[in-house]
Design a protein around this motif. Structure first.
Motif, PDB file in Angstrom:
ATOM      1  N   TYR A  48      36.352  42.685  32.322  1.00  0.00           N
ATOM      2  CA  TYR A  48      35.444  43.824  32.496  1.00  0.00           C
ATOM      3  C   TYR A  48      34.196  43.766  31.625  1.00  0.00           C
ATOM      4  CZ  TYR A  48      39.104  45.386  35.548  1.00  0.00           C
ATOM      5  OH  TYR A  48      40.006  45.437  36.570  1.00  0.00           O
ATOM      6  N   PRO A  49      34.285  43.328  30.367  1.00  0.00           N
ATOM      7  CA  PRO A  49      33.030  43.192  29.605  1.00  0.00           C
ATOM      8  C   PRO A  49      32.055  42.218  30.284  1.00  0.00           C
ATOM      9  CG  PRO A  49      34.920  43.095  28.136  1.00  0.00           C
ATOM     10  CD  PRO A  49      35.467  43.067  29.537  1.00  0.00           C
ATOM     11  N   LEU A  50      32.608  41.153  30.908  1.00  0.00           N
ATOM     12  CA  LEU A  50      31.740  40.195  31.621  1.00  0.00           C
ATOM     13  C   LEU A  50      31.104  40.868  32.837  1.00  0.00           C
ATOM     14  CD1 LEU A  50      30.642  37.304  32.063  1.00  0.00           C
ATOM     15  CD2 LEU A  50      32.745  36.783  33.303  1.00  0.00           C
ATOM     16  N   LEU A  51      31.908  41.594  33.616  1.00  0.00           N
ATOM     17  CA  LEU A  51      31.372  42.266  34.807  1.00  0.00           C
ATOM     18  C   LEU A  51      30.299  43.287  34.405  1.00  0.00           C
ATOM     19  CD1 LEU A  51      34.718  42.877  36.765  1.00  0.00           C
ATOM     20  CD2 LEU A  51      33.109  40.984  37.047  1.00  0.00           C
ATOM     21  N   ASP A  52      30.551  44.012  33.314  1.00  0.00           N
ATOM     22  CA  ASP A  52      29.569  45.003  32.860  1.00  0.00           C
ATOM     23  C   ASP A  52      28.265  44.323  32.445  1.00  0.00           C
ATOM     24  OD1 ASP A  52      31.270  47.071  33.421  1.00  0.00           O
ATOM     25  OD2 ASP A  52      32.043  47.250  31.372  1.00  0.00           O
ATOM     26  N   ALA A  53      28.392  43.187  31.754  1.00  0.00           N
ATOM     27  CA  ALA A  53      27.174  42.469  31.330  1.00  0.00           C
ATOM     28  C   ALA A  53      26.403  41.980  32.559  1.00  0.00           C
ATOM     29  CB  ALA A  53      27.551  41.291  30.429  1.00  0.00           C
ATOM     30  N   LEU A  54      27.112  41.580  33.609  1.00  0.00           N
ATOM     31  CA  LEU A  54      26.444  41.102  34.826  1.00  0.00           C
ATOM     32  C   LEU A  54      25.813  42.258  35.601  1.00  0.00           C
ATOM     33  CD1 LEU A  54      29.080  38.410  35.799  1.00  0.00           C
ATOM     34  CD2 LEU A  54      26.704  37.995  35.105  1.00  0.00           C
ATOM     35  N   GLY A  55      26.347  43.450  35.411  1.00  0.00           N
ATOM     36  CA  GLY A  55      25.747  44.637  36.035  1.00  0.00           C
ATOM     37  C   GLY A  55      24.390  44.976  35.433  1.00  0.00           C
ATOM     38  N   ARG A  56      24.163  44.495  34.223  1.00  0.00           N
ATOM     39  CA  ARG A  56      22.907  44.831  33.542  1.00  0.00           C
ATOM     40  C   ARG A  56      21.780  43.844  33.830  1.00  0.00           C
ATOM     41  NH1 ARG A  56      26.744  46.525  29.492  1.00  0.00           N
ATOM     42  NH2 ARG A  56      26.720  44.479  28.501  1.00  0.00           N
ATOM     43  N   ILE A  57      22.077  42.751  34.537  1.00  0.00           N
ATOM     44  CA  ILE A  57      20.993  41.823  34.899  1.00  0.00           C
ATOM     45  C   ILE A  57      20.675  42.003  36.383  1.00  0.00           C
ATOM     46  CG2 ILE A  57      21.629  40.155  33.097  1.00  0.00           C
ATOM     47  CD1 ILE A  57      22.787  38.378  35.412  1.00  0.00           C
ATOM     48  N   SER A  58      19.633  41.328  36.859  1.00  0.00           N
ATOM     49  CA  SER A  58      19.309  41.504  38.280  1.00  0.00           C
ATOM     50  C   SER A  58      19.594  40.237  39.083  1.00  0.00           C
ATOM     51  CB  SER A  58      17.856  41.930  38.439  1.00  0.00           C
ATOM     52  OG  SER A  58      17.044  40.969  37.805  1.00  0.00           O
ATOM     53  N   LYS A  59      19.942  39.130  38.411  1.00  0.00           N
ATOM     54  CA  LYS A  59      20.212  37.898  39.165  1.00  0.00           C
ATOM     55  C   LYS A  59      21.497  38.043  39.978  1.00  0.00           C
ATOM     56  CE  LYS A  59      17.483  34.411  37.276  1.00  0.00           C
ATOM     57  NZ  LYS A  59      17.311  33.106  36.652  1.00  0.00           N
ATOM     58  N   PRO A  60      21.553  37.383  41.153  1.00  0.00           N
ATOM     59  CA  PRO A  60      22.751  37.457  41.979  1.00  0.00           C
ATOM     60  C   PRO A  60      24.000  36.919  41.282  1.00  0.00           C
ATOM     61  CG  PRO A  60      20.910  36.582  43.240  1.00  0.00           C
ATOM     62  CD  PRO A  60      20.454  36.661  41.817  1.00  0.00           C
ATOM     63  N   VAL A  61      25.128  37.521  41.630  1.00  0.00           N
ATOM     64  CA  VAL A  61      26.427  37.134  41.076  1.00  0.00           C
ATOM     65  C   VAL A  61      27.321  36.689  42.223  1.00  0.00           C
ATOM     66  CG1 VAL A  61      28.484  37.993  39.868  1.00  0.00           C
ATOM     67  CG2 VAL A  61      26.202  38.817  39.200  1.00  0.00           C
ATOM     68  N   LEU A  62      27.977  35.534  42.051  1.00  0.00           N
ATOM     69  CA  LEU A  62      28.973  35.076  43.018  1.00  0.00           C
ATOM     70  C   LEU A  62      30.337  35.374  42.384  1.00  0.00           C
ATOM     71  CD1 LEU A  62      28.841  31.732  44.951  1.00  0.00           C
ATOM     72  CD2 LEU A  62      30.968  32.559  44.018  1.00  0.00           C
ATOM     73  N   LEU A  63      31.016  36.375  42.937  1.00  0.00           N
ATOM     74  CA  LEU A  63      32.270  36.858  42.343  1.00  0.00           C
ATOM     75  C   LEU A  63      33.452  36.286  43.103  1.00  0.00           C
ATOM     76  CD1 LEU A  63      33.722  38.889  40.379  1.00  0.00           C
ATOM     77  CD2 LEU A  63      33.508  40.582  42.220  1.00  0.00           C
ATOM     78  N   LYS A  64      34.268  35.470  42.406  1.00  0.00           N
ATOM     79  CA  LYS A  64      35.438  34.883  43.063  1.00  0.00           C
ATOM     80  C   LYS A  64      36.644  35.811  42.969  1.00  0.00           C
ATOM     81  CE  LYS A  64      34.827  30.084  43.404  1.00  0.00           C
ATOM     82  NZ  LYS A  64      35.433  28.774  43.105  1.00  0.00           N
ATOM     83  N   ARG A 105      32.109  47.314  40.032  1.00  0.00           N
ATOM     84  CA  ARG A 105      31.777  47.443  38.613  1.00  0.00           C
ATOM     85  C   ARG A 105      30.392  46.827  38.324  1.00  0.00           C
ATOM     86  NH1 ARG A 105      35.637  48.978  34.345  1.00  0.00           N
ATOM     87  NH2 ARG A 105      34.349  48.592  32.529  1.00  0.00           N
ATOM     88  N   ILE A 106      30.102  45.693  38.978  1.00  0.00           N
ATOM     89  CA  ILE A 106      28.785  45.057  38.801  1.00  0.00           C
ATOM     90  C   ILE A 106      27.712  45.937  39.459  1.00  0.00           C
ATOM     91  CG2 ILE A 106      27.413  42.979  39.288  1.00  0.00           C
ATOM     92  CD1 ILE A 106      30.129  41.434  39.433  1.00  0.00           C
ATOM     93  N   LEU A 107      28.031  46.418  40.664  1.00  0.00           N
ATOM     94  CA  LEU A 107      27.075  47.275  41.380  1.00  0.00           C
ATOM     95  C   LEU A 107      26.798  48.559  40.592  1.00  0.00           C
ATOM     96  CD1 LEU A 107      28.622  47.004  44.989  1.00  0.00           C
ATOM     97  CD2 LEU A 107      26.659  45.758  44.140  1.00  0.00           C
ATOM     98  N   ALA A 108      27.851  49.101  39.999  1.00  0.00           N
ATOM     99  CA  ALA A 108      27.709  50.363  39.265  1.00  0.00           C
ATOM    100  C   ALA A 108      26.772  50.205  38.076  1.00  0.00           C
ATOM    101  CB  ALA A 108      29.077  50.857  38.804  1.00  0.00           C
ATOM    102  N   GLY A 109      26.709  48.986  37.541  1.00  0.00           N
ATOM    103  CA  GLY A 109      25.808  48.747  36.415  1.00  0.00           C
ATOM    104  C   GLY A 109      24.351  48.670  36.852  1.00  0.00           C
ATOM    105  N   GLY A 110      24.109  48.580  38.155  1.00  0.00           N
ATOM    106  CA  GLY A 110      22.739  48.549  38.647  1.00  0.00           C
ATOM    107  C   GLY A 110      22.346  47.231  39.290  1.00  0.00           C
ATOM    108  N   ASN A 111      23.253  46.256  39.313  1.00  0.00           N
ATOM    109  CA  ASN A 111      22.944  44.977  39.965  1.00  0.00           C
ATOM    110  C   ASN A 111      23.563  44.972  41.367  1.00  0.00           C
ATOM    111  OD1 ASN A 111      22.546  42.378  40.777  1.00  0.00           O
ATOM    112  ND2 ASN A 111      23.379  41.411  38.926  1.00  0.00           N
ATOM    113  N   ASN A 112      22.719  45.052  42.383  1.00  0.00           N
ATOM    114  CA  ASN A 112      23.208  45.133  43.766  1.00  0.00           C
ATOM    115  C   ASN A 112      23.466  43.775  44.399  1.00  0.00           C
ATOM    116  OD1 ASN A 112      23.084  47.919  43.919  1.00  0.00           O
ATOM    117  ND2 ASN A 112      20.868  47.842  44.299  1.00  0.00           N
ATOM    118  N   ASN A 113      23.173  42.722  43.656  1.00  0.00           N
ATOM    119  CA  ASN A 113      23.205  41.380  44.254  1.00  0.00           C
ATOM    120  C   ASN A 113      24.529  40.684  44.016  1.00  0.00           C
ATOM    121  OD1 ASN A 113      20.462  41.561  45.149  1.00  0.00           O
ATOM    122  ND2 ASN A 113      19.910  41.406  42.981  1.00  0.00           N
TER     123      ASN A 113
END
Ligand code: PEP
Ligand code: MN
Length: 259
Positions: free
Chosen positions: A123-139, A155-163
């Motif tokens: 979850y700390p990783l997902l939260d950190a990825l929510g704070r950036i705007s680069k796309p995330v490939l979630l396995k 969780r990533i989307l909730a942080g503001g990263n829609n990608n």
């Protein structure tokens, strides 16, 4: 109660723009070695894969390994080599990030940040990825329910990263005939419950090169938005996942079958 408020399918599909590659709009193929092993290797593969019509280059710099003492990736050096290969070939780069502390570093080199199966619930990783705007490939996690998978995406989307791009890679079941049990059934379920693009990884699911083609064709027939496939210039000598990496020639045949 499960909620899918952010990832929910509302009638329009999410399209993730990776430097002009529109994931979710057209089917994409991501390919490259399990691990980045040298600058020469990744530049050679990037150019070959580009010629074969690949959309993005993959390659691990930070490798999650089952046993300590095995090859864990060339880390920062490999990120630099990936960036050079990307510049020369024009292919955007997908690479894994394992720790929230490395998100900034990896984001400064990569176009898409991969969350590996073993970290789907970090979850700390997902939260950190929510704070950036680069796309995330979630396995998908090795034993994760699909609802938990979407929860992690949310969780990533909730942080503001829609990608966010979802990636299926097989799960652990009673049947161990293949490395993991291919989870194509998840494609229509995810399409029903989420607007996010769904791609499939036949390499980690099948675990052996002979299964890559049938699994790829099944996943595409099942409606996935693309594939991520491991390709190595000399598979028997690969530093990780050598049994499942296609040679360039084998991959070229796969591309013909897909088309
Ligand atoms: C990988 O992509 O090389 C990898 C380690 O995948 P997974 O997290 O799906 O095992
Ligand atoms: Mn691998």
């Amino acid at each position: 109660m499960t909620r899918y408020s952010l990832a929910k399918y509302t009638g329009s599909r999410s399209v993730i723009d990776v430097n002009g590659v529109l994931v979710g709009k057209k089917r994409v193929v991501i390919a490259g070695p399990c691990s980045v092993e040298s600058k020469e290797q990744i530049i050679f593969l990037a150019n070959k894969l580009k010629e074969l019509g690949v959309d993005m280059l993959r390659g691990g710099a930070f490798k999650p390994r089952t046993y300590p003492g095995t090859f864990e990736g060339y880390k920062r050096k490999a990120l630099l080599w990936l960036k050079q290969a990307s510049k020369l070939s024009g292919l955007p780069v997908v690479t894994e990030v394992m720790s929230p502390c490395d998100v900034e570093l990896v984001a400064s080199y990569a176009d898409v940040l991969q969350v590996g199966a073993r970290n789907m619930q970090n979850y700390p990783l997902l939260d950190a990825l929510g704070r950036i705007s680069k796309p995330v490939l979630l396995k998908r996690g090795l034993c994760a329910h699909l609802k938990e998978f979407l929860g992690a995406a949310e969780r990533i989307l909730a942080g503001g990263n829609n990608n966010v791009i979802l990636c299926l890679r097989g799960v652990r079941t009673f049947d161990n005939s293949m490395r993991f049990t291919p989870d194509m059934y998840a494609i229509p379920w995810l399409k029903k419950h989420s607007s996010l693009p769904v791609i499939f990884d036949p390499s980690h699911a099948g675990g052996l090169t002979e299964y890559i083609k049938p699994l790829s064709l099944m996943a595409l027939a099942g409606g996935c938005d693309g594939l991520i496939v491991e390709v190595h210039e000399d598979p028997p000598r690969a530093l990780s996942d050598k049994d499942q990496q296609l040679s360039v020639d084998e991959f070229s045949h796969l591309m013909k079958s897909i088309k």
